[in-house]
Design a protein around this motif. Sequence first.
Motif, mmCIF file in Angstrom:
data_model
loop_
_atom_site.group_PDB
_atom_site.id
_atom_site.type_symbol
_atom_site.label_atom_id
_atom_site.label_comp_id
_atom_site.label_asym_id
_atom_site.label_seq_id
_atom_site.Cartn_x
_atom_site.Cartn_y
_atom_site.Cartn_z
ATOM 1 N N UNK A 38 -1.426 -11.014 8.865
ATOM 2 C CA UNK A 38 -1.666 -12.284 8.185
ATOM 3 C C UNK A 38 -0.666 -12.611 7.088
ATOM 4 N N UNK A 39 -0.195 -11.600 6.369
ATOM 5 C CA UNK A 39 0.710 -11.839 5.239
ATOM 6 C C UNK A 39 1.824 -10.801 5.250
ATOM 7 N N UNK A 40 2.987 -11.105 4.652
ATOM 8 C CA UNK A 40 4.032 -10.079 4.522
ATOM 9 C C UNK A 40 3.464 -8.845 3.820
ATOM 10 N N UNK A 41 3.671 -7.681 4.414
ATOM 11 C CA UNK A 41 3.047 -6.453 3.914
ATOM 12 C C UNK A 41 4.044 -5.307 3.903
ATOM 13 N N UNK A 42 3.821 -4.384 2.979
ATOM 14 C CA UNK A 42 4.668 -3.206 2.811
ATOM 15 C C UNK A 42 3.772 -1.974 2.813
ATOM 16 N N UNK A 43 4.142 -0.946 3.571
ATOM 17 C CA UNK A 43 3.429 0.324 3.586
ATOM 18 C C UNK A 43 4.411 1.440 3.293
ATOM 19 N N UNK A 44 4.130 2.191 2.226
ATOM 20 C CA UNK A 44 4.994 3.288 1.784
ATOM 21 C C UNK A 44 4.289 4.622 1.999
ATOM 22 N N UNK A 45 5.063 5.662 2.299
ATOM 23 C CA UNK A 45 4.548 7.014 2.456
ATOM 24 C C UNK A 45 5.229 7.952 1.463
ATOM 25 N N UNK A 46 4.455 8.924 0.950
ATOM 26 C CA UNK A 46 5.011 10.054 0.212
ATOM 27 C C UNK A 46 4.716 11.321 1.012
ATOM 28 N N UNK A 75 1.464 6.946 12.965
ATOM 29 C CA UNK A 75 0.586 7.230 14.101
ATOM 30 C C UNK A 75 -0.854 6.889 13.741
ATOM 31 N N UNK A 76 -1.188 7.023 12.457
ATOM 32 C CA UNK A 76 -2.540 6.738 11.980
ATOM 33 C C UNK A 76 -2.683 5.251 11.656
ATOM 34 N N UNK A 77 -3.910 4.797 11.657
ATOM 35 C CA UNK A 77 -4.185 3.427 11.249
ATOM 36 C C UNK A 77 -4.276 3.317 9.737
ATOM 37 N N UNK A 78 -3.941 2.154 9.206
ATOM 38 C CA UNK A 78 -4.023 1.891 7.767
ATOM 39 C C UNK A 78 -4.405 0.438 7.542
ATOM 40 N N UNK A 79 -5.000 0.165 6.390
ATOM 41 C CA UNK A 79 -5.358 -1.209 6.046
ATOM 42 C C UNK A 79 -4.130 -2.113 6.038
ATOM 43 N N UNK A 84 -3.813 16.606 7.126
ATOM 44 C CA UNK A 84 -4.664 15.554 6.599
ATOM 45 C C UNK A 84 -6.029 15.605 7.264
ATOM 46 N N UNK A 85 -6.981 14.859 6.689
ATOM 47 C CA UNK A 85 -8.365 14.835 7.164
ATOM 48 C C UNK A 85 -8.988 16.226 7.143
ATOM 49 N N UNK A 86 -8.587 17.032 6.170
ATOM 50 C CA UNK A 86 -9.228 18.318 5.951
ATOM 51 C C UNK A 86 -9.054 18.687 4.482
ATOM 52 N N UNK A 87 -9.786 19.715 4.055
ATOM 53 C CA UNK A 87 -9.850 20.022 2.628
ATOM 54 C C UNK A 87 -8.535 20.546 2.054
ATOM 55 N N UNK A 88 -7.655 21.086 2.878
ATOM 56 C CA UNK A 88 -6.402 21.597 2.319
ATOM 57 C C UNK A 88 -5.275 20.563 2.313
ATOM 58 N N UNK A 89 -5.588 19.323 2.627
ATOM 59 C CA UNK A 89 -4.635 18.222 2.462
ATOM 60 C C UNK A 89 -4.054 18.262 1.044
ATOM 61 N N UNK A 90 -2.712 18.116 0.915
ATOM 62 C CA UNK A 90 -2.110 18.272 -0.413
ATOM 63 C C UNK A 90 -0.785 17.526 -0.513
ATOM 64 N N UNK A 91 -0.567 16.925 -1.673
ATOM 65 C CA UNK A 91 0.722 16.352 -2.052
ATOM 66 C C UNK A 91 0.989 16.725 -3.503
ATOM 67 N N UNK A 134 0.847 -1.190 0.000
ATOM 68 C CA UNK A 134 0.000 0.000 0.000
ATOM 69 C C UNK A 134 0.880 1.237 0.000
ATOM 70 N N UNK A 135 0.445 2.250 -0.727
ATOM 71 C CA UNK A 135 1.113 3.547 -0.668
ATOM 72 C C UNK A 135 0.104 4.583 -0.215
ATOM 73 N N UNK A 136 0.584 5.556 0.580
ATOM 74 C CA UNK A 136 -0.309 6.510 1.225
ATOM 75 C C UNK A 136 0.451 7.817 1.419
ATOM 76 N N UNK A 137 -0.288 8.899 1.518
ATOM 77 C CA UNK A 137 0.351 10.144 1.940
ATOM 78 C C UNK A 137 0.749 10.009 3.411
ATOM 79 N N UNK A 138 1.822 10.688 3.816
ATOM 80 C CA UNK A 138 2.328 10.513 5.175
ATOM 81 C C UNK A 138 1.342 10.960 6.245
ATOM 82 N N UNK A 139 0.625 12.071 6.015
ATOM 83 C CA UNK A 139 -0.235 12.684 7.027
ATOM 84 C C UNK A 139 0.590 13.210 8.209
ATOM 85 N N UNK A 140 1.806 13.569 7.930
ATOM 86 C CA UNK A 140 2.726 14.134 8.908
ATOM 87 C C UNK A 140 3.769 14.958 8.171
ATOM 88 N N UNK A 141 4.775 15.475 8.897
ATOM 89 C CA UNK A 141 5.707 16.448 8.309
ATOM 90 C C UNK A 141 7.137 15.943 8.207
#
Length: 413
Positions: free
Chosen positions: A365-373, A354-358, A380-387, A186-193
Motif C-alpha cells: 500500500x505504501x513505500x516501505x523499508x525493512x532492515x535486518x540486523x 524467507x519469513x513473513x513480516x508486517x 529464531x523462534x526459540x529461547x536461544x535466539x540472540x543478537x 521496520x527493523x528486525x533481526x535477520x532470523x538467518x545467518x
Amino acid sequence: MSLSAQDFLTDFHHTATIGATANGGVDRQAGTAKDGEIRSWFRDWGTERGYPVRVDSIGNMFMLAEWTPGVPFVLVGSHLDSQPLAGRFDGAYGVVAAMHVLREIDAEVQASGEKPSYNLGVVNWFNEEGARFAPSIMGSSVFVGLMNEQDTLSVSDSSGTRVGEALEGIGFLGTDPRPEVATYAEIHIEQGRILEREGIPLGTVDRSWYTQKLDIEVLGEQSHTGATSMADRRDALVAASKIVVMVNEVTEDFEEDTLLSSVGQMHIEPNSPIVVPRRVHLVADLRSDSQEIVQAARATLLEKFDVLAADHRVEVNVEDFDVRPPRHFQESGLELVEKLMADKGLDTRRIRTRAGHDAVALSTQVPSVLLFVPSVDGVSHCEREFTEDEDLVTGLDALTEVARALVDGALQD
C-alpha cells in the motif's frame, strides 16, 4: 555508548521480563494476558511522554507524534506478540527501537521548531506471529486490506476463543480511527545467518519469498488399541506421521535450500492412550523464492497423499491456506537506505526474507523499508535466539536515519 542508546537497551531488555520463560525466552501469544501486559507497558510509555496511543478495531496500537494536524504519518514499528517459548528479540526489538526513534526525532523537532513534512508514529501490530490465531501477519494485513476485518475477528484458537473475544478480554479491542500512512519502516533481526557469516551489520530487504500452507486432515477410524487387530486398524496418526516425513523429504527434489518445508502443528483426536486415532489435523508450510518450486512440491505431495490414503484405508483432505505471493520492496527505498548508510560509513547488503513480516504487508500500500540486523547462529523462534547489544544499537541508529529522511518526504513523489 550514548545515554540514549543505553536508555533504549534498558527498555528493550525490560520487555524480556514480560512473559519471561525459564531459559531466557518469552511467551506472549496474541491476545493472552502477557500480551495485554506488554501492551499496557507500551501504552503507558507513550502517554507518560506525551504521545497519545490509539487502538484500532483489530488491536493494532499507534503511538503518535502529531506535529501538524491532518498530515499523514510515517509509521515505524513491528510487533510485541511472540511464539510459544520464543526468543525475546523477534518483533519486540523493532517496536522498542521505533519508540526511541520517535523520542529522538520529536526532541529534535521541539528543539528546532521546524516541523517535518510528515508526522511520525510507532505501531505495535496485532498477531504478527499467528501462533494462537492463524494466519500470521494479521493486524497489518487487515490494516492494508489484505484480510477482511470481520472475518479476522471471528477466527478462533484451538479452544474456541475468537480474536475479538480475546482482544476484548485483555482490554485492547479498540474503536480509534486508523492513522493515514505515507510510508512505513521496520527493523528486525535477520532470523538467518547471512549477515553474521559475511560480517555485515545491516541488511536491506528487497523482496519476500513465496509461501503457502497446506491444511491437511487425515480421517481414519477410532478403535481400541488393545483389542483391535493390526490388520483391522485405520490409524489416522500412522498415516499422518508418514505425511510429516513426506513434507520434509520433498525438499530433496530440489537444489539445497531452494525449498523449505515442515509440519509445525498437529492435533490428534481423540488423543487417548488406549484409542487408535480417528482424526489428525496438520499444517504444512512450504516456502521458496520460486513460486514454481512451491507449486511443484505441492503437486508431488498431493500425489503421494492419494497413494498413502489408499494404502492405509484413510481419507486425506487438503486445502490451500495462507498463500502469500512474493512481494518486492520499492527500489527507491533500497537506494535511500544504501545512500544514508554509505554516508555513515556503514556496510549494507541486499537480502531476501524467507519469513513473513508486517513490512511485507505494508509494502502493498505504501513505500516501505525493512532492515535486518545479524542473528547469532541464525536462530529464531526459540529461547536461544540472540543478537548482540552492539548490533541492536547499530540498527537503532540506522532506523533513526531512515525515519528522519522519511518524515522529510524522502520517498514521496
